[in-house]
Design an enzyme around this catalytic site. Structure first.
Site, PDB file in Angstrom:
ATOM      1  N   GLU A 152     -32.261  45.822 -55.928  1.00 48.04           N
ATOM      2  CA  GLU A 152     -33.422  45.480 -55.108  1.00 48.04           C
ATOM      3  C   GLU A 152     -33.037  45.269 -53.647  1.00 48.04           C
ATOM      4  O   GLU A 152     -33.845  45.480 -52.742  1.00 48.04           O
ATOM      5  CB  GLU A 152     -34.099  44.211 -55.662  1.00 48.04           C
ATOM      6  CG  GLU A 152     -35.537  44.461 -56.048  1.00 48.04           C
ATOM      7  CD  GLU A 152     -36.211  43.291 -56.742  1.00 48.04           C
ATOM      8  OE1 GLU A 152     -37.052  43.562 -57.609  1.00 48.04           O
ATOM      9  OE2 GLU A 152     -35.922  42.121 -56.446  1.00 48.04           O
ATOM     10  N   HIS A 170     -17.407  53.443 -76.613  1.00 44.43           N
ATOM     11  CA  HIS A 170     -17.781  54.341 -77.706  1.00 44.43           C
ATOM     12  C   HIS A 170     -19.141  54.976 -77.463  1.00 44.43           C
ATOM     13  O   HIS A 170     -19.779  55.469 -78.380  1.00 44.43           O
ATOM     14  CB  HIS A 170     -17.747  53.570 -79.029  1.00 44.43           C
ATOM     15  CG  HIS A 170     -16.379  53.031 -79.318  1.00 44.43           C
ATOM     16  ND1 HIS A 170     -15.506  53.630 -80.196  1.00 44.43           N
ATOM     17  CD2 HIS A 170     -15.715  51.974 -78.783  1.00 44.43           C
ATOM     18  CE1 HIS A 170     -14.372  52.947 -80.210  1.00 44.43           C
ATOM     19  NE2 HIS A 170     -14.473  51.940 -79.357  1.00 44.43           N
ATOM     20  N   LYS A 228     -47.201  47.982 -58.915  1.00 49.45           N
ATOM     21  CA  LYS A 228     -48.190  46.900 -59.053  1.00 49.45           C
ATOM     22  C   LYS A 228     -49.566  47.402 -58.668  1.00 49.45           C
ATOM     23  O   LYS A 228     -50.543  47.153 -59.375  1.00 49.45           O
ATOM     24  CB  LYS A 228     -47.816  45.717 -58.148  1.00 49.45           C
ATOM     25  CG  LYS A 228     -46.626  44.923 -58.616  1.00 49.45           C
ATOM     26  CD  LYS A 228     -46.475  43.676 -57.763  1.00 49.45           C
ATOM     27  CE  LYS A 228     -45.161  42.989 -58.045  1.00 49.45           C
ATOM     28  NZ  LYS A 228     -44.848  41.942 -57.079  1.00 49.45           N
TER      29      LYS A 228
END
Ligand code: PA5
Length: 445
Positions: free
Chosen positions: A287, A308, A422
């Site tokens: 951010e 793995h 948003k």
């Protein structure tokens, strides 16, 4: 103290190329302290460890004790910076299997509001039914949808069980001093509240009540966490020479690599207890730096598990990766591998060794393999996983992030890109004021 080693980055950049960033890194560090850089209204975190008073800590601890006396389970509601710091420290400090223990030394702290999963919330409500319940709701803006939805549902559950007056004793809000729906709601309902300072952004807020209250309620020693951060603030101050300043070195090393085409940084640890420290770090760096078409992409792996899976890519995939390993020198517990008479598994060559010795050799072997495969390596060593060292680690990463953001030329303290989803979500949900955009978006879906 935390130790940083950058000698194994030399397959990617030379140490001279890192040192070439010395002046810029030192300048960036000074700018964080004198407030002359971008985003300077969000620099409250820089001196936070020194500014937290014993009285503030005592008030947080007293509230945590009072919550603990009322509740067996405390649901901490928040997202992003209002969630990840507490989650990271709790996972690192808590017993990995604490939920299975028949007796608990402190309330069980669960998290909500960090997603919009109906099943998650339903199952959480179902699981907490037999337990005495409390909640800490955290939102700086006081208007974030995810925690607001979760809080409405959990508040209702608490009020249904205990009535409104008793519910108000069981709910604590952490929010802005004056603004936002949560501030208004908390005032009207009569909740105890703590303030997130104006000048501290969410992802830099772990050492405010945002992190400290839930952690104290869960039995974490927050005084030690702050003490560790305070010592790290001293160790990363602008007057500490570049070569001795871990935050400046880390910021310079990763930026020197970025400029050479190493666009992804993988934070690796060899203890699953650090998995959420990596999530917190990803939020902090992602951010803070990912904007204006720039930024190192922060990724993470937990090893040896991910050797793995992601190990193949790290070893031989696109050569744009750098790796930063957090290594813990001393585990909390001791467990040895025994000798076995039949030795059917062929493991007797490990008999008498501690599991941590095997883990360390896996780490050393992987370090060399990844470096040989073209992945420059930065190593951060912690003597032990204690509150003190963790507090230091969190502050170290914050300081380095501020320096790194300035080296990159961005404002590390805003997040304008978060608004895009948003707006669309509000429009699609029919939030008043977004009707027109809603019609447009639905046509495109
Ligand atoms: O770092 C940030 O600023 C964000 O991640 C916020 O913490 C997150 O969006 C939650 O915001 P708020 O605390 O206002 O609910």
């Amino acid at each position: 103290m935390i130790k940083i080693s950058i000698d194994k980055i030399q397959g990617g950049v030379s140490l001279d190329e890192v040192k070439a960033l010395r002046n810029d890194a030192e300048k960036a560090n000074r700018m964080l302290h004198d407030g002359s850089g971008k985003g300077n209204d969000f620099l409250g975190w820089v001196n936070l460890p020194n500014e937290i008073t014993p009285e503030q800590l005592a008030a947080i601890e007293a509230c945590a004790r009072s919550m603990a006396s009322l509740s067996e389970v405390i649901v901490v509601i928040g997202i992003g910076g209002s969630y990840l710091g507490a989650k990271a420290v709790l996972e690192a400090m808590g017993d990995s299997f604490r939920f299975l223990h028949k007796t608990q030394d402190a309330p069980v702290v669960l998290f909500a509001g960090q997603n919009l999963s109906e099943d998650y919330l339903y199952e959480l409500l179902d699981a907490v039914k037999p337990y005495k319940l409390g909640a800490v709701v955290i939102s700086k803006s006081g208007t974030t949808t995810e925690p607001a939805v979760a809080f409405r549902i959990i508040k209702e559950e608490i009020e249904k069980r205990y009535g409104k007056t008793e519910a108000a004793r069981r709910i604590v809000a952490v929010t802005d001093a004056k603004r936002g729906a949560l501030r208004t709601l908390a005032q009207q309902e009569g909740y105890v509240t703590f303030v997130i300072p104006d000048n501290v952004g969410g992802r830099y807020s772990v050492l405010t009540p945002v992190g400290l209250l839930p952690l104290s309620a869960a039995g974490v020693n927050v005084e030690e966490l702050v003490r560790g951060a305070r010592d790290m603030a001293r160790a990363t101050a602008p007057d500490v020479p570049f070569e001795e300043n871990p935050a400046a070195l880390y910021a310079a090393a990763r930026n020197a690599l970025y400029r050479k085409g190493y666009k992804t940084e993988i934070l690796a640890s060899y203890d699953p207890k650090l998995q959420y420290v990596a999530e917190w770090w990803k939020q902090l760096y992602g951010e803070s730096e990912g904007k204006e078409g720039k930024g190192i992409f922060p990724a993470s792996v937990t090893l040896t598990a991910d050797l793995h899976s992601m190990g193949q890519y790290i070893q031989q995939g696109e050569r744009t990766l750098m790796e930063t390993v957090i290594s813990i020198n001393k585990p909390k517990h001791e467990l040895k591998i025994d000798s076995d008479a039949a030795n059917l598994d062929g493991l007797n060559y490990l008999a008498g060794k501690r599991v941590s010795e095997v883990n360390l050799m896996a780490e050393m072997g992987t370090l060399l393999a990844h470096v040989d495969g073209g992945v420059p390596n930065i190593r951060i060593e912690l003597p032990e996983l204690t509150e003190y060292y963790l507090g230091g680690l969190l502050y170290f990463f914050e300081k380095a992030c501020g320096i790194s953001g300035y080296l990159l030329g961005v404002n590390p303290f805003d997040q304008p890109g978060v608004e895009a989803y948003k707006k669309n979500m509000f429009a699609l949900l029919g939030k008043p004021g977004y009707e027109d955009q809603g019609d447009e978006l639905r046509k495109r879906l």
